[in-house]
Structure formats: structure tokens, C-alpha cells
Design a protein around this motif. Structure first.
Motif, short mmCIF file in Angstrom:
data_model
loop_
_atom_site.label_atom_id
_atom_site.label_comp_id
_atom_site.label_asym_id
_atom_site.label_seq_id
_atom_site.Cartn_x
_atom_site.Cartn_y
_atom_site.Cartn_z
N GLY A 148 0.78 -1.23 0.00
CA GLY A 148 0.00 0.00 0.00
C GLY A 148 0.81 1.29 0.00
O GLY A 148 0.24 2.37 0.06
N TYR A 149 2.14 1.17 -0.10
CA TYR A 149 2.99 2.38 -0.02
C TYR A 149 2.86 3.23 -1.28
O TYR A 149 3.04 2.74 -2.41
CB TYR A 149 4.44 1.97 0.18
CG TYR A 149 5.41 3.14 0.23
CD1 TYR A 149 5.60 3.86 1.40
CD2 TYR A 149 6.13 3.52 -0.90
CE1 TYR A 149 6.49 4.93 1.46
CE2 TYR A 149 7.02 4.59 -0.86
CZ TYR A 149 7.19 5.28 0.32
OH TYR A 149 8.08 6.33 0.36
N VAL A 150 2.55 4.51 -1.11
CA VAL A 150 2.49 5.49 -2.20
C VAL A 150 3.10 6.79 -1.67
O VAL A 150 2.82 7.18 -0.53
CB VAL A 150 1.04 5.76 -2.68
CG1 VAL A 150 1.04 6.81 -3.78
CG2 VAL A 150 0.38 4.48 -3.15
N ALA A 151 3.93 7.43 -2.46
CA ALA A 151 4.53 8.70 -2.03
C ALA A 151 4.85 9.55 -3.25
O ALA A 151 5.01 9.04 -4.37
CB ALA A 151 5.79 8.45 -1.21
N GLU A 152 4.94 10.85 -3.02
CA GLU A 152 5.38 11.78 -4.06
C GLU A 152 6.53 12.61 -3.52
O GLU A 152 6.57 12.94 -2.34
CB GLU A 152 4.23 12.69 -4.50
CG GLU A 152 3.13 11.97 -5.24
CD GLU A 152 2.07 12.92 -5.79
OE1 GLU A 152 2.24 14.16 -5.64
OE2 GLU A 152 1.09 12.43 -6.38
N GLY A 153 7.48 12.92 -4.41
CA GLY A 153 8.62 13.70 -3.99
C GLY A 153 9.62 13.86 -5.12
O GLY A 153 9.27 13.71 -6.30
N THR A 154 10.85 14.15 -4.76
CA THR A 154 11.90 14.41 -5.74
C THR A 154 12.76 13.16 -5.96
O THR A 154 13.19 12.52 -5.00
CB THR A 154 12.81 15.55 -5.26
OG1 THR A 154 12.02 16.73 -5.07
CG2 THR A 154 13.90 15.85 -6.29
N ALA A 155 12.97 12.84 -7.23
CA ALA A 155 13.84 11.72 -7.59
C ALA A 155 15.13 12.25 -8.19
O ALA A 155 15.12 13.20 -8.98
CB ALA A 155 13.14 10.81 -8.61
#
Length: 291
Positions: A74-81
Motif C-alpha cells: 500500500g505504499y504510495v509517495a510523491e517527492g523528488t527523484a
């Protein structure tokens, strides 16, 4: 009278840049030339046991502690790659594997190793599936480090950073993940162990399977040690980037054989046989990989 050296800022920066002397390249950079990744097969997520290495929790890097998640479900995340490339190429990842900047892999601070992720570039909606087998990034507020090939698939390898969404893919044991419009493993790469039929007259021999796929390869070497085969694979990537696919395959006789291919017909195979010879890779043998 003895004197004691006190670490200054420059010393600390060097320690970090070199990984405590582990890396000979201090500043990471891309491979030479503009690599092409469109032909690389998509990863097909599958259930895997947690790696014996890289899952200690908590662990500490440069004085800061990090905790590893029990599950990626269930892991979902948004950010900088960001991405990492030649500096780390050929070195061990956190779970003990060898980092290959031409494969679709990633580093994350807290996901279990390994974890499969769908990574989407929020600026262009391009996506790639990666396998997390390393720890990082440990600077700034970056969420994830992708391999150079994965960054190229998302088209941010020349920018350095991208806004991304990452979503964990966690197949249960025995379940086979199948993404829409994604070819299965069997359609893009040969099985783990394959018998080989070499061409006696120098012509390309092929095997057509039930799905109509034609597998035609060039064999460049056979080694008793896997490390020797991996070194040849790395030489091929350094010479040609990822313009061709390289397969290291352990045969029933215990030898690790290095193949380039498959090719789309005899003409392309002949063209690459000539290129390989001109780059000093001997006289590649034309073979058919028979399922």
C-alpha cells in the motif's frame, strides 16, 4: 612530540564523497554518450523474500538513524527523484548485489529490500517499474534515487531531478504480476538456462517458438567464473552503452556464457557481428537459444 590530526570540513566532505574511500570517482556522472533505453525489457514484479543484507532496522548513515518498513504493502509517495550512475557502477548495493546503471533499479531509505515500484514522472507522465535493492539518497529531501537507465526511461537523466510518484507493487507468493500492455518475461528474454545450437557454416540459425518469436544471438565468451562473465558484460556496456541487450546465462555444464541479442533478423545480426569484431571482441559465434 606527536600531533593529532583533527578532521576539517574538507576531510569530511572527502569522506562522504568517497564513501569512506570506497569509490574512486568523487563526482557522480552519466556514462559516455547518449544511451538508448527504449529496447530494454520492462521488469515484471514477482514475490521475493527479503534480502539477507540491507534490511537491518534501524541503521545509521552519517550520524542519522533510519528505520526500515516491515512491509511495502500500500505504499504510495510523491517527492523528488535523483539518479546515480557511473560512480557506483559495478559496486555492491546495500543488499549485496552489484549495481548496474543500465538496469531498472533504485535506492530508497526505508522500503524493504527488494521492493518493486512503479515510478511516474509527474511532469511528463512517463513511468517505469524498478526494483529497489539499495539504500539512499541520504542528502537533501530527495525521496528516491533511480538508476541511470530508469531516469532515462523517465526522460529526466539530463536534468538530474524530477517530481515523481512512487507506488509499491507487492505480489503475493505464487502470484504473477501483469501490467496492462506489458509483455511477459518470456516474450522479452530467454529462460534462465538454455541449450545452444551453434551455426556450423557461419549462417545464423534460429528457433521459432509457438508465439512466433525468433531468438537469434551472438555468443562472445564462456567462463567458469561468473565474475569473468560480468566483466565482459561491463566491457560491452562501456563500448556500446545499451544499444544491444547483454545476457549472462549459466549453462547445464556450469559455464557462464555471454550473449548479445536477440536481433531482428540475419541482417541486424551480421551488422552487430561486424561491430563487435571492430571493437576488439574477437569473432562472436552465431547461436540459437532453444527454449
Amino acid at each position: 612530540m606527536s600531533t593529532r590530526h583533527v578532521l576539517g570540513k574538507d576531510d569530511i566532505d572527502y569522506e562522504k564523497a568517497s564513501g569512506g574511500g570506497r569509490y574512486t570517482i568523487l563526482q557522480d556522472h552519466a556514462p559516455t554518450g547518449d544511451i538508448k533505453v527504449d529496447h530494454l525489457p520492462d521488469l515484471v514484479p514477482k514475490w521475493e523474500q527479503k534480502s539477507r543484507g540491507g534490511n537491518k532496522s534501524p541503521y545509521e548513515v552519517w550520524g542519522k538513524k533510519y528505520w526500515v518498513m516491515d512491509s511495502a504493502q500500500g505504499y504510495v509517495a510523491e517527492g523528488t527523484a535523483s539518479w546515480y550512475g557511473k560512480k557506483f557502477h559495478g559496486h555492491k548495493t546495500s543488499n549485496g548485489e552489484t549495481y548496474d546503471m543500465y538496469s531498472f533499479s533504485a535506492a530508497h531509505k526505508s522500503l524493504p529490500l527488494p521492493t518493486y515500484l512503479k515510478v511516474t514522472n509527474l511532469d511528463n507522465q512517463r513511468s517505469v517499474i524498478v526494483r529497489v535493492n539499495d539504500r539512499g539518497p541520504f542528502h537533501g529531501d530527495r525521496l528516491i534515487d533511480l538508476s541511470y537507465a530508469a531516469a532515462a526511461r523517465l526522460d529526466y537523466h539530463k536534468k538530474g531531478l524530477a517530481r515523481v510518484r512512487i507506488e509499491a507493487i507487492t505480489p503475493s507468493q505464487g502470484q504473477r504480476y501483469s501490467a496492462p500492455n506489458t509483455p511477459s518475461v518470456e516474450s522479452v528474454k530467454p529462460p534462465e538456462t538454455l541449450p545452444i545450437k551453434a551455426s556450423d557454416d557461419g549462417g545464423a540459425e534460429v528457433k521459432i517458438d509457438s508465439s512466433g518469436l525468433v531468438f537469434s544471438h551472438l555468443q562472445l565468451g564462456a567462463f567458469s567464473a561468473e565474475d569473468s562473465a560480468d566483466k565482459l558484460k561491463q566491457r560491452l556496456f562501456e563500448a556500446f552503452d545499451t544499444r544491444v541487450n547483454v545476457v549472462v546465462n549459466k549453462q547445464n555444464d556450469g559455464l557462464y556464457k555471454v550473449f548479445v541479442g536477440p536481433f531482428n533478423g540475419a541482417n541486424e545480426l551480421q551488422e552487430w557481428q561486424t561491430k563487435l569484431q571492430q571493437e576488439g571482441f574477437g569473432n562472436p559465434v552465431r547461436v540459437a537459444l532453444i527454449p
